[in-house]
Write a protein that holds these residues in place. Sequence first.
Motif: not given
Length: 396
Positions: A268-287
């Motif tokens: 049940e933690l998976l949705p929060r884990a995905v948000e944390e992945l978006l913070r910790y190892e984001p797919p986009v590094h720069m804009r």
Amino acid sequence: MDSTTLLARITDYASRPNPYPLYTELREAGSVVAQADGSYLIGGYHEIAALLHDPRMSADPRTRGEVTHTHKPPFLRLDDPEHHRLRTLAMRPFGPPHSPGRVDGMRDEIDRITKELLEPFEAGRQADIVDDFAYPLPVTVICRLLGVPREDEPLFRAWSDALVAAADVRPDDDSTETDKVGDQARMEMGGYLLNLAEQRRGKPGDDMLSAFVNEPDPALRLTQEELAETAVLLLIAGHETTVNLITNGVLTLLRQPEQLDRLRREPELLPRAVEELLRYEPPVHMRERIPHVDMDVAGTPVPRSASVILALASGNRDPRRFRDPDRFDPARPDNQHLGFGSGIHSCFGGPLARVEAYAALGALLPHLGTASLVQDPPPYRQNAMLRGPRHLPIHL
């Protein structure tokens, strides 16, 4: 080290496996760090968030006044009001905001595709998370949504690679050849998608190209050029970042077995884990953004038309905003990361990427408990802006 070379060092391929110490150096060097190539690098969370919402900052490369491309950029690189008009038209086939639209309607389909891709994952064999899973899943989904025949997918993998290479941040680099190849790929891919859309004119299917080309209201119709640019953008944005999100997620979990075990015990933690992945190892590094006017950014004068590089991945690890930012915490509260950007250009494909990441990681969890990395760090893709492994071999 010389802080004026930070962008060159961050984008150097040797830094791809771990740019995070350089982001720490960036934040310690100041709120705005001028670079040797004339650009300005921003690494703090609060400064980046403010600039993403600042109407004086342009996303349009033509703001510099030196771009020679004849085509109009996709809406990702346009400013309001034109950006708003095209983004709204592109989003309409997804369904109205906050209501069940195509993305929600795709959940069962996404689960089915995920299960199919995992069928060959058997104990004792080796798998490449990128080629066998993280790439084909979002590509299949975006093909279904747009109405692209699955057998044509190899065609646009080459086009996509060329476009992504041209979209990278490349300081002090003669990028003419890369841009030329990118322009050619955009033209070929746009022509292919326009042709596909024309085949649906008057014979619509349940796909986005059909919806675009058969729009009855003239005020809501895309021109041919707009349709081509928008379809190319949707196709690329619909899979490139999601491949990185899923792959970085698997890599992070295999490096942190205690957190992997926790997720297997508490799915049940998976949705929060995905948000944390978006913070910790984001797919986009720069804009990149370009000021319309001379500006003062956190006490530093930034001239009109300068290249301002917002290091989103650095902001995501800013200790002024996140407690213990270098720790991956799948239950992290108050996680307003910059993984999908912010402001008017926040990622319109975010809801789809989240659904795909939940399905992918949820289905992979049972397989990862006894899996191991074949190579760490794995080989990375060339692109520094869209950072992720090119391959991720694991032993099951």
